[in-house]
Design a protein around this motif. Sequence first.
Motif, PDB file in Angstrom:
ATOM      1  N   ARG A 167       0.838  -1.197   0.000  1.00  0.00           N
ATOM      2  CA  ARG A 167       0.000   0.000   0.000  1.00  0.00           C
ATOM      3  C   ARG A 167       0.869   1.241   0.000  1.00  0.00           C
ATOM      4  O   ARG A 167       1.726   1.407   0.868  1.00  0.00           O
ATOM      5  N   ALA A 177      -4.400   5.453 -11.881  1.00  0.00           N
ATOM      6  CA  ALA A 177      -5.702   5.495 -11.211  1.00  0.00           C
ATOM      7  C   ALA A 177      -6.049   6.923 -10.825  1.00  0.00           C
ATOM      8  O   ALA A 177      -5.174   7.783 -10.693  1.00  0.00           O
ATOM      9  N   THR A 213     -13.932   6.366  -8.743  1.00  0.00           N
ATOM     10  CA  THR A 213     -12.570   5.908  -9.013  1.00  0.00           C
ATOM     11  C   THR A 213     -12.525   5.305 -10.413  1.00  0.00           C
ATOM     12  O   THR A 213     -13.554   4.890 -10.967  1.00  0.00           O
ATOM     13  N   PHE A 266      -9.525   3.132 -13.177  1.00  0.00           N
ATOM     14  CA  PHE A 266      -8.214   2.500 -13.229  1.00  0.00           C
ATOM     15  C   PHE A 266      -7.790   2.206 -14.656  1.00  0.00           C
ATOM     16  O   PHE A 266      -8.616   1.984 -15.548  1.00  0.00           O
ATOM     17  N   GLU A 311      -6.623  -2.781 -13.327  1.00  0.00           N
ATOM     18  CA  GLU A 311      -8.028  -2.977 -12.964  1.00  0.00           C
ATOM     19  C   GLU A 311      -8.234  -4.335 -12.300  1.00  0.00           C
ATOM     20  O   GLU A 311      -7.746  -5.362 -12.793  1.00  0.00           O
ATOM     21  N   THR A 321      -6.623  -0.754  -5.857  1.00  0.00           N
ATOM     22  CA  THR A 321      -7.706   0.128  -5.445  1.00  0.00           C
ATOM     23  C   THR A 321      -7.118   1.452  -4.989  1.00  0.00           C
ATOM     24  O   THR A 321      -5.972   1.503  -4.520  1.00  0.00           O
ATOM     25  N   SER A 368      -8.027   4.997  -2.688  1.00  0.00           N
ATOM     26  CA  SER A 368      -8.924   5.551  -1.679  1.00  0.00           C
ATOM     27  C   SER A 368      -8.303   6.817  -1.125  1.00  0.00           C
ATOM     28  O   SER A 368      -7.148   7.134  -1.404  1.00  0.00           O
ATOM     29  N   GLN A 413      -3.737   0.864  -2.959  1.00  0.00           N
ATOM     30  CA  GLN A 413      -3.582  -0.519  -2.503  1.00  0.00           C
ATOM     31  C   GLN A 413      -3.307  -1.395  -3.716  1.00  0.00           C
ATOM     32  O   GLN A 413      -4.128  -1.437  -4.639  1.00  0.00           O
TER      33      GLN A 413
END
Lengths: 109, 121
Positions: free
Chosen positions: B19, B49, B58, B60, B65, B69, B71, B82
């Motif tokens: 992350r 992203a 969001t 990607f 994809e 992720t 955030s 992440q």
Amino acid sequence: EIVLTQFPATLSLSLGERATLSCRASQSVRRQLAWYQQKPGQPPRLLIYDASNRATGIPARFSGSGSGTDFTLTISSLEPGDFGIYYCQHRDTWPPAGTFGPGTKVNIK
Amino acid sequence: QVQLVESGGGVVQPGRSLRLSCAASGFTFRNFGMHWVRQAPGKGLEWVAVISDDGSTTYFADSVEGRFTISRDNSQNTVYLQMNSLRTEDTAVYYCTKENQNHIGYYFDYWGQGNLVTVSS
């Protein structure tokens, strides 16, 4: 998906010469195009946005033009610090992906 | 002044997770979309992203994809990436970048210094 093509791939010019870099979009991006300069080991730096507006602190020797599918970044008189790779970039409203061109490497002779 | 400071990179084995964080300061973070852009060694820039200002949207790149992720925590002025099921081809310097927009379009006006992620066994 919009694809950006840049040419030439490499440009070798002498100090004081004019550099002309081109960027072509696979379909119209209106004036939604930005240019960035990247030097080795550094993040990209915004030079031009909205095809022709200089970003804050960018010298007047950098200028951008074009709309639709064909764009140009001009460096009117090359200085030693202008070497590096120049990327064009587009980000549409949707999808919100930020597409980059492959870059033009500017070498100072 | 605007600052974007990435952290969390390093060496990780294929298939594992990592992350990245990007701490922002010097602007009203909650008002701007944020992106991650990466650069493999010796290669060009690849967009990865985006997350909208409120975190509700969001998007990607096809290459990440379903594995990555994005955030954000607007109370902490931080955006995260992440990265799961990492592959050797994910090896790159990862930059977070602030989006700006006007009536014409969007552009990336500030960039972090970058954070190297190496995926290797």
